[in-house]
Write a protein that holds these residues in place. Structure first.
Motif, PDB file in Angstrom:
ATOM      1  N   ASP A 193       0.781  -1.229   0.000  1.00  0.00           N
ATOM      2  CA  ASP A 193       0.000   0.000   0.000  1.00  0.00           C
ATOM      3  C   ASP A 193       0.817   1.286   0.000  1.00  0.00           C
ATOM      4  O   ASP A 193       0.293   2.353   0.329  1.00  0.00           O
ATOM      5  N   HIS A 194       2.079   1.237  -0.406  1.00  0.00           N
ATOM      6  CA  HIS A 194       2.848   2.468  -0.515  1.00  0.00           C
ATOM      7  C   HIS A 194       2.256   3.349  -1.622  1.00  0.00           C
ATOM      8  O   HIS A 194       1.737   2.849  -2.627  1.00  0.00           O
ATOM      9  N   ALA A 195       2.370   4.657  -1.423  1.00  0.00           N
ATOM     10  CA  ALA A 195       1.673   5.608  -2.288  1.00  0.00           C
ATOM     11  C   ALA A 195       2.023   5.447  -3.758  1.00  0.00           C
ATOM     12  O   ALA A 195       1.153   5.628  -4.632  1.00  0.00           O
ATOM     13  N   ASP A 196       3.293   5.104  -4.061  1.00  0.00           N
ATOM     14  CA  ASP A 196       3.697   4.983  -5.459  1.00  0.00           C
ATOM     15  C   ASP A 196       3.203   3.702  -6.115  1.00  0.00           C
ATOM     16  O   ASP A 196       3.521   3.435  -7.278  1.00  0.00           O
ATOM     17  N   HIS A 197       2.381   2.936  -5.394  1.00  0.00           N
ATOM     18  CA  HIS A 197       1.794   1.714  -5.960  1.00  0.00           C
ATOM     19  C   HIS A 197       0.266   1.721  -5.931  1.00  0.00           C
ATOM     20  O   HIS A 197      -0.354   0.819  -6.499  1.00  0.00           O
ATOM     21  N   VAL A 198      -0.321   2.710  -5.279  1.00  0.00           N
ATOM     22  CA  VAL A 198      -1.788   2.758  -5.167  1.00  0.00           C
ATOM     23  C   VAL A 198      -2.350   4.102  -5.613  1.00  0.00           C
ATOM     24  O   VAL A 198      -3.533   4.377  -5.409  1.00  0.00           O
ATOM     25  N   ALA A 199      -1.548   4.939  -6.251  1.00  0.00           N
ATOM     26  CA  ALA A 199      -1.929   6.322  -6.523  1.00  0.00           C
ATOM     27  C   ALA A 199      -3.239   6.455  -7.290  1.00  0.00           C
ATOM     28  O   ALA A 199      -4.017   7.387  -7.053  1.00  0.00           O
ATOM     29  N   HIS A 200      -3.515   5.523  -8.209  1.00  0.00           N
ATOM     30  CA  HIS A 200      -4.708   5.642  -9.056  1.00  0.00           C
ATOM     31  C   HIS A 200      -5.739   4.544  -8.770  1.00  0.00           C
ATOM     32  O   HIS A 200      -6.643   4.321  -9.583  1.00  0.00           O
ATOM     33  N   GLU A 201      -5.594   3.922  -7.636  1.00  0.00           N
ATOM     34  CA  GLU A 201      -6.475   2.797  -7.311  1.00  0.00           C
ATOM     35  C   GLU A 201      -7.946   3.198  -7.295  1.00  0.00           C
ATOM     36  O   GLU A 201      -8.804   2.486  -7.845  1.00  0.00           O
ATOM     37  N   ASP A 202      -8.257   4.336  -6.688  1.00  0.00           N
ATOM     38  CA  ASP A 202      -9.663   4.766  -6.609  1.00  0.00           C
ATOM     39  C   ASP A 202     -10.237   5.051  -7.979  1.00  0.00           C
ATOM     40  O   ASP A 202     -11.441   4.832  -8.210  1.00  0.00           O
ATOM     41  N   GLU A 203      -9.391   5.532  -8.900  1.00  0.00           N
ATOM     42  CA  GLU A 203      -9.872   5.827 -10.246  1.00  0.00           C
ATOM     43  C   GLU A 203     -10.336   4.566 -10.981  1.00  0.00           C
ATOM     44  O   GLU A 203     -11.230   4.630 -11.832  1.00  0.00           O
ATOM     45  N   LEU A 204      -9.733   3.447 -10.667  1.00  0.00           N
ATOM     46  CA  LEU A 204     -10.108   2.204 -11.336  1.00  0.00           C
ATOM     47  C   LEU A 204     -11.475   1.709 -10.876  1.00  0.00           C
ATOM     48  O   LEU A 204     -12.198   1.067 -11.649  1.00  0.00           O
ATOM     49  N   GLY A 205     -11.819   1.967  -9.624  1.00  0.00           N
ATOM     50  CA  GLY A 205     -13.136   1.584  -9.129  1.00  0.00           C
ATOM     51  C   GLY A 205     -13.372   0.089  -9.094  1.00  0.00           C
ATOM     52  O   GLY A 205     -14.511  -0.366  -9.246  1.00  0.00           O
ATOM     53  N   LEU A 206     -12.307  -0.677  -8.889  1.00  0.00           N
ATOM     54  CA  LEU A 206     -12.409  -2.130  -8.879  1.00  0.00           C
ATOM     55  C   LEU A 206     -12.149  -2.678  -7.487  1.00  0.00           C
ATOM     56  O   LEU A 206     -11.562  -2.008  -6.638  1.00  0.00           O
ATOM     57  N   ALA A 207     -12.574  -3.913  -7.270  1.00  0.00           N
ATOM     58  CA  ALA A 207     -12.269  -4.580  -6.012  1.00  0.00           C
ATOM     59  C   ALA A 207     -10.756  -4.752  -5.899  1.00  0.00           C
ATOM     60  O   ALA A 207     -10.088  -5.117  -6.863  1.00  0.00           O
ATOM     61  N   VAL A 208     -10.224  -4.486  -4.712  1.00  0.00           N
ATOM     62  CA  VAL A 208      -8.800  -4.649  -4.455  1.00  0.00           C
ATOM     63  C   VAL A 208      -8.565  -6.053  -3.913  1.00  0.00           C
ATOM     64  O   VAL A 208      -9.180  -6.468  -2.933  1.00  0.00           O
ATOM     65  N   ALA A 209      -7.667  -6.787  -4.561  1.00  0.00           N
ATOM     66  CA  ALA A 209      -7.381  -8.172  -4.166  1.00  0.00           C
ATOM     67  C   ALA A 209      -6.019  -8.243  -3.498  1.00  0.00           C
ATOM     68  O   ALA A 209      -5.045  -7.663  -3.980  1.00  0.00           O
ATOM     69  N   ARG A 210      -5.975  -8.982  -2.396  1.00  0.00           N
ATOM     70  CA  ARG A 210      -4.722  -9.208  -1.669  1.00  0.00           C
ATOM     71  C   ARG A 210      -4.498 -10.697  -1.418  1.00  0.00           C
ATOM     72  O   ARG A 210      -3.504 -11.071  -0.802  1.00  0.00           O
ATOM     73  N   THR A 211      -5.420 -11.514  -1.895  1.00  0.00           N
ATOM     74  CA  THR A 211      -5.356 -12.953  -1.669  1.00  0.00           C
ATOM     75  C   THR A 211      -5.518 -13.685  -3.003  1.00  0.00           C
ATOM     76  O   THR A 211      -5.856 -13.082  -4.026  1.00  0.00           O
ATOM     77  N   SER A 212      -5.289 -14.982  -2.977  1.00  0.00           N
ATOM     78  CA  SER A 212      -5.408 -15.785  -4.194  1.00  0.00           C
ATOM     79  C   SER A 212      -6.843 -15.747  -4.717  1.00  0.00           C
ATOM     80  O   SER A 212      -7.808 -15.676  -3.947  1.00  0.00           O
ATOM     81  N   LEU A 213      -6.988 -15.803  -6.048  1.00  0.00           N
ATOM     82  CA  LEU A 213      -8.312 -15.771  -6.656  1.00  0.00           C
ATOM     83  C   LEU A 213      -8.239 -16.273  -8.085  1.00  0.00           C
ATOM     84  O   LEU A 213      -7.151 -16.444  -8.653  1.00  0.00           O
ATOM     85  N   GLU A 214      -9.399 -16.478  -8.663  1.00  0.00           N
ATOM     86  CA  GLU A 214      -9.529 -16.779 -10.077  1.00  0.00           C
ATOM     87  C   GLU A 214     -10.362 -15.681 -10.717  1.00  0.00           C
ATOM     88  O   GLU A 214     -11.344 -15.217 -10.150  1.00  0.00           O
TER      89      GLU A 214
END
Length: 212
Positions: free
Chosen positions: A51-72
């Motif tokens: 979650d450092h700023a230089d890796h999440v700067a545009h996250e809200d603009e994408l409007g997608l679910a944020v994943a931190r775990t395994s998924l398909e």
């Protein structure tokens, strides 16, 4: 890639007209959104390496679910492997056993700074245990492969016992230390494994090292 921080963001799709995910969002995302339109894919998640700023700067603009775990997602099989060290929340994402997104843990010719023992464990016990042909797409600048870093990464080579430790005396933040390993790092400023005179080890940015 972001021009200030040299941070990357990625779009990964299973096929044209299929499903996609973003990996991190610190770089300008407009080119990735255009590519998503060209591929006619539907993004479902943004995978956050940390979650450092230089890796999440545009996250809200994408409007997608944020994943931190395994998924398909469609035909994408995504394994999330915790790799704390650079940050407590660092995650490696491996997609379809083909590519590993390493965040700020492993770079071309370098490793991330942070908790020394945790970084060493993540690099040597997680990444270097992967197939050597696997692509590594880091959080900053150029991609690489596990095999290339096994053979050429200065930190990995030392941990493998291939290279001798350095003896150059330096100062870091006013503290006396020995320069054990030097890496060019992704930004050209260098990355140093240093051993302070109290016996503690650290990986620090080259700009912090006073040489000569």
């Amino acid at each position: 890639m972001d021009s200030r921080f040299l941070s990357n963001a990625y779009l990964v799709a299973d096929q044209a007209g299929g499903t996609a995910v973003f990996v991190d969002s610190g770089a300008p995302i407009e080119p990735l959104l255009r590519r998503a339109d060209e591929w006619r894919v539907t993004p479902t998640h943004v995978l956050r390496t940390h979650d450092h700023a230089d890796h999440v700067a545009h996250e809200d603009e994408l409007g997608l679910a944020v994943a931190r775990t395994s998924l398909e997602a469609g035909d994408l099989w995504i394994e999330a492997i915790p790799t704390p060290g650079h940050s407590d929340d660092m995650v490696c994402f491996v997609v379809n056993d083909i590519a590993a997104f390493s965040g700020d843990t492993l770079f071309r010719d370098s490793d991330g700074g942070g908790n020394f023992e945790q970084i060493k464990h993540a690099v040597m016990n997680v990444y270097m245990a992967m197939p050597h042909g696997r692509r590594v797409l880091p959080g900053h600048t150029d991609e690489t492969t596990i095999g290339r870093e096994w053979e050429q990464n200065p930190f990995v080579r030392f941990w493998r016992g291939l290279d001798d430790e350095g003896t150059e005396r330096i100062r870091v933040g006013g503290r006396e230390a020995t320069l054990i390993v030097w890496s060019p790092d992704y930004d050209g400023k260098g990355k140093a494994w240093v051993r302070f005179d109290d016996g503690t080890d650290a990986i620090v940015g080259g700009s912090r090292v006073e040489r000569g």
